[in-house]
Design an enzyme around this catalytic site. Structure first.
Site, PDB file in Angstrom:
ATOM      1  N   SER A  70       0.796  -1.232   0.000  1.00 30.40           N
ATOM      2  CA  SER A  70       0.000   0.000   0.000  1.00 30.40           C
ATOM      3  C   SER A  70       0.825   1.278   0.000  1.00 30.40           C
ATOM      4  O   SER A  70       0.329   2.329  -0.377  1.00 30.40           O
ATOM      5  CB  SER A  70      -0.938  -0.002   1.205  1.00 30.40           C
ATOM      6  OG  SER A  70      -0.187  -0.034   2.393  1.00 30.40           O
ATOM      7  N   HIS A 126      -5.399  -4.538  -1.125  1.00 34.01           N
ATOM      8  CA  HIS A 126      -5.273  -3.525  -2.182  1.00 34.01           C
ATOM      9  C   HIS A 126      -5.274  -4.181  -3.570  1.00 34.01           C
ATOM     10  O   HIS A 126      -4.610  -3.697  -4.482  1.00 34.01           O
ATOM     11  CB  HIS A 126      -4.010  -2.686  -1.958  1.00 34.01           C
ATOM     12  CG  HIS A 126      -4.086  -1.909  -0.681  1.00 34.01           C
ATOM     13  ND1 HIS A 126      -4.753  -0.707  -0.580  1.00 34.01           N
ATOM     14  CD2 HIS A 126      -3.637  -2.200   0.561  1.00 34.01           C
ATOM     15  CE1 HIS A 126      -4.685  -0.269   0.665  1.00 34.01           C
ATOM     16  NE2 HIS A 126      -4.016  -1.159   1.386  1.00 34.01           N
ATOM     17  N   LYS A 147     -12.483  -1.814   1.604  1.00 36.70           N
ATOM     18  CA  LYS A 147     -11.821  -0.957   0.616  1.00 36.70           C
ATOM     19  C   LYS A 147     -12.628  -1.025  -0.694  1.00 36.70           C
ATOM     20  O   LYS A 147     -13.666  -0.380  -0.799  1.00 36.70           O
ATOM     21  CB  LYS A 147     -10.352  -1.347   0.447  1.00 36.70           C
ATOM     22  CG  LYS A 147      -9.560  -1.220   1.776  1.00 36.70           C
ATOM     23  CD  LYS A 147      -8.076  -1.332   1.581  1.00 36.70           C
ATOM     24  CE  LYS A 147      -7.306  -1.587   2.870  1.00 36.70           C
ATOM     25  NZ  LYS A 147      -7.443  -0.575   3.924  1.00 36.70           N
TER      26      LYS A 147
END
Ligand code: PLP
Length: 355
Positions: free
Chosen positions: A142, A170, A201
């Site tokens: 990240s 991610h 996310k």
């Protein structure tokens, strides 16, 4: 008018998608605000089972288990899986929750240099003396937006009889041809044993995390994983959001493609303007500035121009590697991207980051 947010993990813009919001409201109305229980007492409703099945199906794995967060999933897996006779090999830049999860287990710990396959191989050789070996890495890192060399990691794992664990926070929902993640992007879906990821996310941005992998492992986690056993069940509205987000992604990858095109636009325009953007093709686009004060004042000035970004400096990133981390979302329009690049160019010139 308004502020453009360029620092959220809302990669696919699903947190404001009308169907995702409607699914949350429906789940709230049907199942109530919460279950007031951990899963194994009275905290399991049909929606929890359905979501676990959907997650496993999405990742093409046998089973899945939900947690209150991916932090919890990472905190709960290593201790449950590994004994003092085993070994875990972890990339030095892995997320804090992986580091904490590993601290909680009694296995022998090896930390290999960031994405350094020679170092990993040396450590795997040393770890042959242990009963079982687990290589643990973020799929996408990240801070730098760089992607773990999973093909090489899986080859080494095969050679030295190790299991591979990846954290896909991610990556889930947008990396790879159908958004399955880093393992799909690099063609190793059948070689990675365990995936941990977040619902907080790209998958709607509410909260929640999970482990997906072989059924015996998931069964073991249901019996032994402490954050699963001793923490409240996910609220129905949160489950509803994530479930709808997965439905949308399984129907079409148009949203992920739109985000990829905007990422490309931002990266190429910023590079043409003279900035250095770390990583490659990932919507995490760290604008490398070096100096911590420069990153802070530039981020402040960007906000004055209506662009919300954050400067990262030591100890979050190494000394001398301060940056502004920009994150691209499918909900940004091309004009939003151009506006952000323009603001960076003006602010960069003002503060001497550009000639
Ligand atoms: N792993 C990585 C790589 C992350 O970036 C994060 C969140 O910042 C987590 C785990 C924790 O995820 P969650 O917010 O679901 O606890």
């Amino acid at each position: 008018a308004g502020i453009l947010n360029f620092c959220a993990n809302n990669y696919l813009g699903l947190s404001s998608h009308p169907e995702v919001i409607r699914a949350a409201v429906e789940a709230l109305e049907k199942f109530g605000a919460g279950l007031s229980s951990v899963r194994f007492i009275c905290g399991t409703q049909s929606i929890h089972k359905d979501l676990e099945e959907k997650i496993a199906h999405f990742h093409q794995r046998e089973d899945a288990i939900l947690y209150a967060s991916c932090f919890d999933a990472n905190a709960g897996i290593f201790e449950a899986l590994l004994t003092p006779e085993d070994a875990v090999l972890s990339d030095e830049l892995n997320h804090a929750s992986i580091i904490d999860g590993i601290r909680l287990c009694k296995a022998n710990k090896y930390r290999y240099k960031h994405m350094d396959m020679q170092d990993l191989e040396a450590k795997l050789q040393d770890a042959q003396k242990h009963r079982l070996r687990l290589v643990a890495t973020d799929g996408a890192f990240s801070m730098d937006g760089d992607i773990a060399p999973l093909r090489e990691i899986c080859q080494l794992a095969q050679k030295y009889d190790a299991l591979v664990f990846i954290d896909e926070c991610h990556a889930t929902g947008f990396l790879g041809p159908s958004g399955r993640g880093t393992d799909e992007l690099l063609g190793v879906m059948d070689k990675v044993t365990i995936i941990n990821s977040t619902l907080g996310k790209a998958l709607g941005g509410a909260a929640g995390g999970y482990t997906t992998g072989p059924k015996p492992l998931i069964d073991l986690l249901r019996q032994r994983s402490r954050p699963y056993l001793f923490s409240n069940s996910l609220p129905p509205a949160v489950v509803g959001c994530a479930s709808k987000a997965l439905d949308l992604l399984m129907e079409s990858n148009a949203i992920a493609q739109s985000m990829a095109a905007k990422t490309q636009r931002f990266r190429s325009k910023m590079t043409a303007a003279g900035f250095t953007i770390s990583g490659k093709d990932h919507p995490i686009c760290p604008v490398m500035l070096g100096d911590a004060r420069l990153a802070a004042v530039m981020a402040e000035d960007m906000l004055n121009r209506g662009i919300y970004v954050i400067g990262f400096s030591y100890p979050v990133v190494p000394k001398g590697k301060a940056r502004i981390r920009v994150q691209i979302s499918a909900v940004h329009s091309d004009e939003d991207i151009d506006c952000c690049v323009e603001a960076f160019t003006e602010v960069g010139r003002k503060h001497g980051a550009l000639p």
